[in-house]
Write an enzyme that holds these catalytic residues in place. Structure first.
Site: not given
Length: 412
Positions: A198, A352, A382
């Site tokens: 991320s 995502d 995610h």
């Protein structure tokens, strides 16, 4: 006030508090059921709904406590997150250190080795808002053990007290310190990998770009970018328009993290999402890298381009243009930087919101001759990797990603 009145008041306050708690919890449940979309290919959809409800509930109470000035939302979420993640060292020597003022955690295999080990620099995710050394402890211990590596996890500064570029500078300086101290940790200078998920994946990419031309420290062997957030200003790509309510990175949570991290007033959120904050000259410069035309057709089956462009908002551009800086949006780095980068292992997730930015960065690297190993997870969402060891709350995609990352690093 007599005793009966006192008991009545206490009872009234307790009843009011219980009703408040129940009301908030029920409201969050209804809102979650109404707005959140569970992807059709994700296994265990009920489990995902339960997890996202817990996350939504935690952030909601965090926001309430923040408004009451009890603690910040991020502090409350981190407290809950860390409390639910008992640490296991998994055959590692674990030591907490400070590189200057930057907290780091070193994971070193207990078993003896006849030669220097590989090294891993790990930058955790969490939108610069949540995530910590503790919440990623088991993931880092597993990664270090399974790859027989010395791993350094960086405990960078986060919101609400620290904004960009604190996260970037902390990870950069910790990385330089580690690279200058490889002998101390018994690490082979030719086998150092930088890794992150991320926003941690974003900063891993940025640190790699920053250090790519340095000759005074060992070169990074490879970059492992796990569903990284690679740009923070263009939100009109197919995945940004179709995956807006997918756990755990919904559009609302994503744009809130972006604005808070970059110290942009939240009143600009809607303007940024429509693309009105991108100047015509900026789009002309970056369209060759960001255009949906660069994304494979199979990722655009549900994509419907906006019917007409949103009128440019000059005030919004002035407030948000720093989001285009390469120390925030590494997808926009100059070609001369991209060509110098080491090979990459890139994880993208079908469900995502930042999926397409990952695909675009993959294309940029490949177009400039940088070797890329691409791992696409069709049932991924995610944040799923962090659940790999959560037993009942783990998902096949979580284990899939961990095994793929371990396999790639072991093959270097």
């Amino acid at each position: 006030m007599n005793m009966n009145s006192m008991l009545y008041l206490v009872g009234f306050l307790l009843a009011t508090m219980c009703l408040l708690v129940l009301g908030v919890n029920v409201w969050v449940l209804i809102d979650d059921l109404r707005t959140i979309d569970v992807p059709p290919s994700v296994l265990h959809p009920v489990k995902l709904r339960i997890l996202h409800y817990g996350f939504h509930l935690t952030t909601t109470w965090g926001n309430i406590f923040e408004k009451m000035k009890i603690c910040s939302m991020s502090q409350f979420v981190c407290f809950v997150q860390d409390s639910l993640a008992p640490k296991e060292n998994l055959g590692m020597f674990v030591k907490d250190l400070h590189f200057g003022t930057i907290p780091v955690r070193i994971f070193h295999p207990k078993a003896a080795s006849s030669k220097p080990r590989r090294g891993i620099i790990f930058c955790h995710g969490g939108g610069a808002l949540i995530g910590s050394l503790d919440s990623y402890h088991n993931l880092c211990a597993f990664l270090a053990r399974e790859t027989d590596s010395v791993l350094m996890s960086v405990g960078y500064r986060k919101l609400p007290y620290y904004h960009h570029p604190s996260l970037y500078y902390d990870c950069l300086n910790a990385s330089i310190h580690f690279l200058n101290s490889l002998k101390v940790y018994g690490v082979d200078p030719s086998r150092v990998v930088i890794c992150g998920d991320s926003i941690g994946g974003a900063v891993a990419a940025i640190v790699t770009q920053t250090l790519s031309s340095r000759t005074d420290i060992p070169k990074i062997r490879a970059q492992v970018l796990i569903y990284p957030v690679l740009q923070a200003f263009y939100f009109q790509s197919p995945s940004h328009l179709t995956n807006i309510n997918i756990p755990f990175l919904t559009q609302e949570f994503f744009i809130t993290c972006v604005c808070k991290y970059l110290a942009i007033d939240l009143s600009w959120k809607d303007t940024m999402l429509t693309g009105a904050s991108i100047s015509p000259s900026a789009w002309k410069k970056y369209e060759k890298w960001l255009s949906p035309e660069n994304i494979p057709k199979r990722f655009k089956t549900e994509y419907r381009p906006p019917e007409s462009p949103t009128p440019f908002n000059d005030a919004a551009y002035l407030e948000t243009k720093h989001a285009m800086n390469v120390d925030i949006s590494p997808l926009l780095a100059d070609d001369k930087i991209i060509t110098q980068l080491p090979e990459a292992f890139i994880v993208s997730l079908h469900w995502d919101i930042v999926r397409d930015d990952v695909l675009l960065y993959k294309k940029r690297l490949e177009d400039h001759g940088v070797p890329v190993t691409w791992h696409h997870v069709v049932d991924g969402f995610h944040g799923c990797m962090l659940l790999f060891d959560k037993k009942f709350f783990s998902f096949p995609c979580s284990v899939n990603i961990m095994h793929a990352v371990v396999s790639y690093i072991k093959g270097l």
